[in-house]
Design a protein around this motif. Structure first.
Motif, mmCIF file in Angstrom:
data_model
loop_
_atom_site.group_PDB
_atom_site.id
_atom_site.type_symbol
_atom_site.label_atom_id
_atom_site.label_comp_id
_atom_site.label_asym_id
_atom_site.label_seq_id
_atom_site.Cartn_x
_atom_site.Cartn_y
_atom_site.Cartn_z
ATOM 1 N N LEU A 175 4.018 10.234 1.649
ATOM 2 C CA LEU A 175 3.860 9.380 0.562
ATOM 3 C C LEU A 175 2.716 8.242 0.642
ATOM 4 O O LEU A 175 2.644 7.828 1.724
ATOM 5 N N PRO A 176 2.019 8.014 -0.355
ATOM 6 C CA PRO A 176 1.088 7.101 -0.406
ATOM 7 C C PRO A 176 1.646 5.886 -1.057
ATOM 8 O O PRO A 176 2.739 5.617 -1.323
ATOM 9 N N THR A 177 0.485 4.733 -1.250
ATOM 10 C CA THR A 177 1.050 3.636 -2.047
ATOM 11 C C THR A 177 0.904 4.052 -3.438
ATOM 12 O O THR A 177 0.185 4.821 -3.918
ATOM 13 N N MET A 178 1.493 3.057 -4.202
ATOM 14 C CA MET A 178 1.397 3.192 -5.710
ATOM 15 C C MET A 178 0.780 1.986 -6.312
ATOM 16 O O MET A 178 0.695 0.854 -5.857
ATOM 17 N N ASN A 179 -0.174 2.130 -7.276
ATOM 18 C CA ASN A 179 -0.509 0.888 -8.084
ATOM 19 C C ASN A 179 -0.487 0.983 -9.421
ATOM 20 O O ASN A 179 0.420 2.046 -10.041
ATOM 21 N N LYS A 180 -1.051 -0.006 -10.476
ATOM 22 C CA LYS A 180 -0.725 0.093 -11.722
ATOM 23 C C LYS A 180 -1.233 1.378 -12.316
ATOM 24 O O LYS A 180 -0.611 1.746 -13.574
ATOM 25 N N ARG A 181 -2.255 1.959 -12.083
ATOM 26 C CA ARG A 181 -3.209 2.960 -12.575
ATOM 27 C C ARG A 181 -2.565 4.145 -12.715
ATOM 28 O O ARG A 181 -2.787 4.890 -13.394
ATOM 29 N N TRP A 185 2.992 11.028 -6.239
ATOM 30 C CA TRP A 185 4.327 10.955 -5.553
ATOM 31 C C TRP A 185 4.166 11.773 -4.027
ATOM 32 O O TRP A 185 4.799 11.869 -3.356
ATOM 33 N N GLY A 186 2.901 12.247 -3.725
ATOM 34 C CA GLY A 186 2.738 12.874 -2.497
ATOM 35 C C GLY A 186 1.452 12.751 -2.211
ATOM 36 O O GLY A 186 0.241 12.770 -2.999
ATOM 37 N N ARG A 187 1.005 12.658 -0.691
ATOM 38 C CA ARG A 187 -0.210 12.476 -0.200
ATOM 39 C C ARG A 187 -0.122 13.764 1.017
ATOM 40 O O ARG A 187 0.705 13.650 1.897
ATOM 41 N N ASP A 192 -7.326 15.880 10.473
ATOM 42 C CA ASP A 192 -8.567 15.078 10.642
ATOM 43 C C ASP A 192 -8.175 13.741 9.623
ATOM 44 O O ASP A 192 -9.011 13.094 9.327
ATOM 45 N N PHE A 193 -7.082 13.715 9.177
ATOM 46 C CA PHE A 193 -6.585 12.689 8.095
ATOM 47 C C PHE A 193 -7.464 12.635 6.940
ATOM 48 O O PHE A 193 -7.395 11.525 6.282
ATOM 49 N N THR A 194 -7.980 13.479 6.428
ATOM 50 C CA THR A 194 -8.698 13.553 5.385
ATOM 51 C C THR A 194 -7.479 13.474 3.964
ATOM 52 O O THR A 194 -6.698 14.179 4.067
ATOM 53 N N PRO A 195 -7.824 12.504 3.260
ATOM 54 C CA PRO A 195 -6.823 12.360 2.290
ATOM 55 C C PRO A 195 -6.889 13.567 1.026
ATOM 56 O O PRO A 195 -7.981 13.644 0.693
ATOM 57 N N PHE A 196 -5.530 13.804 0.730
ATOM 58 C CA PHE A 196 -5.598 14.721 -0.449
ATOM 59 C C PHE A 196 -4.514 13.996 -1.201
ATOM 60 O O PHE A 196 -3.120 13.730 -0.655
ATOM 61 N N CYS A 197 -4.420 13.727 -2.485
ATOM 62 C CA CYS A 197 -3.606 13.045 -3.464
ATOM 63 C C CYS A 197 -3.036 13.862 -4.534
ATOM 64 O O CYS A 197 -4.024 14.582 -4.970
#
Length: 204
Positions: A175-181, A185-187, A192-197
């Motif tokens: 799970l990632p963090t959430m923001n206003k924009r 629901w998943g990360r 290599d810790f490359t982010p995929f959201c």
């Protein structure tokens, strides 16, 4: 506000619980076989949580369902599915709700990020990370897992949700963090810790 004890949950040991599930009627706690050893010598200047905790391989996960109105606790051991090893860690809870197909509201669905053979904390020590991706293992790759708790029949089982293709590529889900924009629901986290959201705009 006044604090009070409304329930006491019996556990096998000092289990590390990171997140929980909540419905209007119940609180859901997963007791996983990852336990803190309070009797171990503690040096505040050296060591971290991983040095005082251990994963007990082969022990089942126990679902503790607490009635929010009465404080009554129902504890159920997991019935392990074929091909799935006993024991895992509930890293984060995605969602907890009543199964809409059960009109009696006695079946709880609990979606989680599960880690088999949990050793996540030690995997992220700097001396391990400095060795690069080759030093890490599938141990820290999160699995999307759906747990079904049937209070009527006192049963609890879990099924992984389409993780194979991701795991084959060395990718897990978290799970990632959430923001206003946007609400994500998943990360997906690769070795290599490359982010995929996977995100959905909040205005849709």
């Amino acid at each position: 506000s006044k604090r009070e004890v409304f329930a006491k949950v019996p556990m096998q040991g000092a289990a590390l619980i990171h997140s929980m599930g909540l419905t209007p009627q119940h609180l859901v706690l997963m007791e996983c076989p990852y336990r803190l050893g309070f009797m171990k010598p503690h040096n505040p200047k050296k060591g971290g949580l991983a040095d005082y905790a251990s994963f007990i391989a082969g022990e089942p996960v126990i679902a503790h369902v607490v009635d929010r109105a009465t404080g009554a606790v129902t504890s159920i051991k997991e019935s392990v599915a074929p091909g799935q090893s006993e024991g895992w860690y509930n890293g984060h809870t995605i969602n907890t709700f009543f199964d809409p197909s059960d009109k009696t509201n006695r079946t709880i669905v609990h979606d989680v990020i599960a880690y088999p053979q949990f050793d996540l904390f030690s995997e992220f020590y700097l001396d391990v990370l400095s060795q690069g991706a080759s030093a890490t293992r599938d141990i820290h790759l999160g699995r999307l897992r759906r747990c079904t708790i049937k209070l009527e029949s006192n049963s609890f089982s879990c099924v992984d949700q389409a993780n194979a293709a991701l795991l084959d590529k060395g990718i897990g889900i978290e799970l990632p963090t959430m923001n206003k924009r946007a609400f994500a629901w998943g990360r997906l986290a690769a070795h290599d810790f490359t982010p995929f959201c996977i995100a959905h705009p909040s205005d849709t």
